[in-house]
Design a protein around this motif. Structure first.
Motif, PDB file in Angstrom:
ATOM      1  N   THR A  15      53.450  40.902  49.540  1.00  0.00           N
ATOM      2  CA  THR A  15      52.419  40.467  48.337  1.00  0.00           C
ATOM      3  C   THR A  15      51.870  41.575  47.823  1.00  0.00           C
ATOM      4  O   THR A  15      51.555  41.296  46.579  1.00  0.00           O
ATOM      5  CB  THR A  15      51.483  39.456  49.117  1.00  0.00           C
ATOM      6  N   LEU A  19      51.852  41.819  43.981  1.00  0.00           N
ATOM      7  CA  LEU A  19      50.515  41.759  43.120  1.00  0.00           C
ATOM      8  C   LEU A  19      50.576  43.138  42.393  1.00  0.00           C
ATOM      9  O   LEU A  19      49.797  43.043  41.384  1.00  0.00           O
ATOM     10  CB  LEU A  19      49.355  41.577  44.124  1.00  0.00           C
ATOM     11  N   LEU A  22      52.653  42.604  39.328  1.00  0.00           N
ATOM     12  CA  LEU A  22      51.561  41.868  38.507  1.00  0.00           C
ATOM     13  C   LEU A  22      50.589  42.510  37.552  1.00  0.00           C
ATOM     14  O   LEU A  22      50.276  42.592  36.510  1.00  0.00           O
ATOM     15  CB  LEU A  22      51.068  40.795  39.152  1.00  0.00           C
ATOM     16  N   PHE A  39      41.291  45.362  40.876  1.00  0.00           N
ATOM     17  CA  PHE A  39      42.317  44.808  41.393  1.00  0.00           C
ATOM     18  C   PHE A  39      43.356  45.540  42.335  1.00  0.00           C
ATOM     19  O   PHE A  39      43.667  45.298  43.330  1.00  0.00           O
ATOM     20  CB  PHE A  39      43.157  43.979  40.206  1.00  0.00           C
ATOM     21  N   VAL A  43      44.980  46.028  45.875  1.00  0.00           N
ATOM     22  CA  VAL A  43      46.290  45.823  46.397  1.00  0.00           C
ATOM     23  C   VAL A  43      46.468  47.085  47.423  1.00  0.00           C
ATOM     24  O   VAL A  43      47.282  47.003  48.326  1.00  0.00           O
ATOM     25  CB  VAL A  43      47.174  46.122  44.910  1.00  0.00           C
ATOM     26  N   TYR A  86      40.733  40.324  44.384  1.00  0.00           N
ATOM     27  CA  TYR A  86      41.682  39.669  43.382  1.00  0.00           C
ATOM     28  C   TYR A  86      40.940  38.586  42.557  1.00  0.00           C
ATOM     29  O   TYR A  86      41.064  38.550  41.273  1.00  0.00           O
ATOM     30  CB  TYR A  86      42.740  39.149  44.003  1.00  0.00           C
ATOM     31  N   THR A  90      39.596  39.005  38.398  1.00  0.00           N
ATOM     32  CA  THR A  90      40.558  38.189  37.247  1.00  0.00           C
ATOM     33  C   THR A  90      39.648  36.982  37.259  1.00  0.00           C
ATOM     34  O   THR A  90      40.343  35.932  36.407  1.00  0.00           O
ATOM     35  CB  THR A  90      41.924  37.755  38.205  1.00  0.00           C
TER      36      THR A  90
END
Length: 131
Positions: A15, A19, A22, A39, A43, A86, A90
């Motif tokens: 993941t 991410l 992304l 972000f 990660v 996250y 966002t």
């Protein structure tokens, strides 16, 4: 416990890669550079601790009891730290405020730190013949 650590570590790593991709290819159009930087921090720390879970699973001198403790501390820490970052970074995309998560991030970070301290302490205090 080894299988649980490996599965969790691999899922968190997977993941983190998704991410990260992304963030690198899609989010830059929707969030500010500072939000993107936050972000990416989530990660990065998720990946570090995913790899740590895998490593802990493979170190024979770490007892199953310690592996279990580290599993819960790192897993909880990743969820509280990275997931809160996250959502906070966002939030503008969702037209909502996740500001209530602000205090959750440092709690997650503290769980990660405690996990490392436990690991260090258990390795230092290990007096087995193989050490």
């Amino acid at each position: 416990m080894v299988k649980k650590l490996l599965i969790a570590g691999i899922l968190f790593a997977l993941t983190a890669v998704v991410l990260g991709a992304l963030g690198a290819h899609a989010l830059e159009k929707y969030i500010t550079p500072d939000q993107l930087k936050s972000f990416e921090t989530g990660v990065r720390y998720q990946m570090y601790h995913a790899l740590a879970l895998i490593l802990v699973a493979l170190i024979p001198m770490i007892t199953n009891k310690t592996k279990k403790t580290v599993f819960y501390l790192f897993t909880s820490g990743i969820i509280l730290f990275s997931v809160s970052i996250y959502l906070l970074s966002t939030a503008s995309m969702w037209n909502t405020s996740f500001s209530f998560l602000g205090p959750v991030t440092p709690v997650g970070g503290m769980l990660l730190i405690i996990g490392w301290v436990v690991l260090l302490w258990k390795i230092i205090s290990n007096n087995s013949v193989n050490s």
